[in-house]
Motif scaffolding. Sequence first.
Motif, PDB file in Angstrom:
ATOM      1  N   GLU A  37       2.159   9.453  24.668  1.00 21.83           N
ATOM      2  CA  GLU A  37       1.040   8.379  24.115  1.00 21.83           C
ATOM      3  C   GLU A  37       0.175   9.623  23.765  1.00 21.83           C
ATOM      4  O   GLU A  37      -0.077  10.522  24.154  1.00 21.83           O
ATOM      5  CB  GLU A  37       0.537   7.607  25.174  1.00 21.83           C
ATOM      6  CG  GLU A  37       1.553   6.370  25.468  1.00 21.83           C
ATOM      7  CD  GLU A  37       0.585   5.551  26.458  1.00 21.83           C
ATOM      8  OE1 GLU A  37      -0.420   5.736  26.890  1.00 21.83           O
ATOM      9  OE2 GLU A  37       1.321   4.400  26.806  1.00 21.83           O
ATOM     10  N   PRO A  38      -0.735   9.156  22.428  1.00 23.79           N
ATOM     11  CA  PRO A  38      -0.793   7.982  21.979  1.00 23.79           C
ATOM     12  C   PRO A  38       0.272   7.558  20.807  1.00 23.79           C
ATOM     13  O   PRO A  38       0.228   6.575  20.234  1.00 23.79           O
ATOM     14  CB  PRO A  38      -2.119   7.553  21.287  1.00 23.79           C
ATOM     15  CG  PRO A  38      -2.515   9.048  20.890  1.00 23.79           C
ATOM     16  CD  PRO A  38      -1.910   9.951  21.865  1.00 23.79           C
ATOM     17  N   VAL A  39       1.123   8.558  20.558  1.00 21.55           N
ATOM     18  CA  VAL A  39       2.024   8.570  19.584  1.00 21.55           C
ATOM     19  C   VAL A  39       3.132   7.477  19.694  1.00 21.55           C
ATOM     20  O   VAL A  39       3.374   6.616  18.950  1.00 21.55           O
ATOM     21  CB  VAL A  39       2.577   9.924  19.140  1.00 21.55           C
ATOM     22  CG1 VAL A  39       3.544   9.807  18.179  1.00 21.55           C
ATOM     23  CG2 VAL A  39       1.688  10.827  18.701  1.00 21.55           C
ATOM     24  N   PHE A  40       3.676   7.451  20.873  1.00 23.03           N
ATOM     25  CA  PHE A  40       4.530   6.471  21.399  1.00 23.03           C
ATOM     26  C   PHE A  40       4.293   6.029  22.787  1.00 23.03           C
ATOM     27  O   PHE A  40       3.498   6.396  23.726  1.00 23.03           O
ATOM     28  CB  PHE A  40       6.111   6.985  21.350  1.00 23.03           C
ATOM     29  CG  PHE A  40       6.443   7.166  19.915  1.00 23.03           C
ATOM     30  CD1 PHE A  40       7.042   6.107  19.177  1.00 23.03           C
ATOM     31  CD2 PHE A  40       6.206   8.565  19.271  1.00 23.03           C
ATOM     32  CE1 PHE A  40       7.330   6.601  17.865  1.00 23.03           C
ATOM     33  CE2 PHE A  40       6.443   8.725  18.177  1.00 23.03           C
ATOM     34  CZ  PHE A  40       7.091   7.929  17.215  1.00 23.03           C
ATOM     35  N   ARG A  41       4.356   4.585  23.019  1.00 21.80           N
ATOM     36  CA  ARG A  41       4.184   3.974  24.133  1.00 21.80           C
ATOM     37  C   ARG A  41       5.282   3.253  24.767  1.00 21.80           C
ATOM     38  O   ARG A  41       6.174   3.182  24.191  1.00 21.80           O
ATOM     39  CB  ARG A  41       3.031   2.870  23.914  1.00 21.80           C
ATOM     40  CG  ARG A  41       3.457   1.605  23.173  1.00 21.80           C
ATOM     41  CD  ARG A  41       2.160   0.883  22.936  1.00 21.80           C
ATOM     42  NE  ARG A  41       2.596  -0.502  21.917  1.00 21.80           N
ATOM     43  CZ  ARG A  41       1.790  -1.244  21.409  1.00 21.80           C
ATOM     44  NH1 ARG A  41       0.592  -0.974  21.321  1.00 21.80           N
ATOM     45  NH2 ARG A  41       2.476  -2.389  20.867  1.00 21.80           N
ATOM     46  N   GLN A  42       5.057   2.960  26.053  1.00 19.73           N
ATOM     47  CA  GLN A  42       6.243   2.306  26.754  1.00 19.73           C
ATOM     48  C   GLN A  42       6.625   1.099  26.124  1.00 19.73           C
ATOM     49  O   GLN A  42       5.935   0.287  25.671  1.00 19.73           O
ATOM     50  CB  GLN A  42       5.769   1.973  28.242  1.00 19.73           C
ATOM     51  CG  GLN A  42       6.782   1.131  29.079  1.00 19.73           C
ATOM     52  CD  GLN A  42       6.463   1.336  30.512  1.00 19.73           C
ATOM     53  OE1 GLN A  42       6.517   2.384  31.225  1.00 19.73           O
ATOM     54  NE2 GLN A  42       6.491   0.335  31.013  1.00 19.73           N
ATOM     55  N   GLY A  43       7.988   0.891  26.037  1.00 20.62           N
ATOM     56  CA  GLY A  43       8.638  -0.177  25.299  1.00 20.62           C
ATOM     57  C   GLY A  43       8.958   0.060  23.923  1.00 20.62           C
ATOM     58  O   GLY A  43       9.702  -0.879  23.037  1.00 20.62           O
TER      59      GLY A  43
END
Length: 218
Positions: free
Chosen positions: A138-144
């Motif tokens: 995160e913040p580039v990719f998040r859970q899910g």
Amino acid sequence: MDALARAMGFRGASSIQRYMNPDYKKTYLTVEIAERAADALAGKGEPPITRDEVLDLCGPALRTPTAGTAALSSDVDISTIQTEGLVGDRDFPIYASAQGGQTGMVVTFEPVEWVRRPSPLIGVKGGFGVYVVGDSMEPVFRQGDMLLIHPHRPPVNGDDVLVVLTDGNGSTEAMVKRLVHRHDKGVCVQQFNPPAEFSIPSRFLDRVLKSVGSYRGR
């Protein structure tokens, strides 16, 4: 608007009108709506709009991904994953992931669902997706978020990659990080939460697989 709605498989304009309204509160189209619009609009206009340009309207669905860490089954050859159990045109396998391990994710290479194949991996044998668990990117990719993995295209510096590791005893795991550069003794990778760069020695490297996109989790 009515013609577009019908081309997207709806009965009429009322089915898509809210997405055209300036007051529409969602930032992006849903993946389903964007895919329907892409099917209807690709190749039209001057210059012709591309399918990927339409799919960009669902936000980060086709951007380069990164995230967490995964553990791989040592007896799975991910370059020859079979696409059995297809449902209609849904031939893209998504593998299960769960919280675990020292760095965030454990992945089981048993499909938990089959989805429509994303355009970056059309015709790519062994391509697969996996859901992100944890917040190390995160913040580039998040859970899910769903990561899209291309097992054959060589990664370059700045790509997000699945780094497959081995301990020399038949056990393997994999980290999804950003490739900074390769060097004589291994590879240097980056994560974002907390910010860090670190090297992985060659003796622990099995292979480095390119990540070519992601779908934003809901």
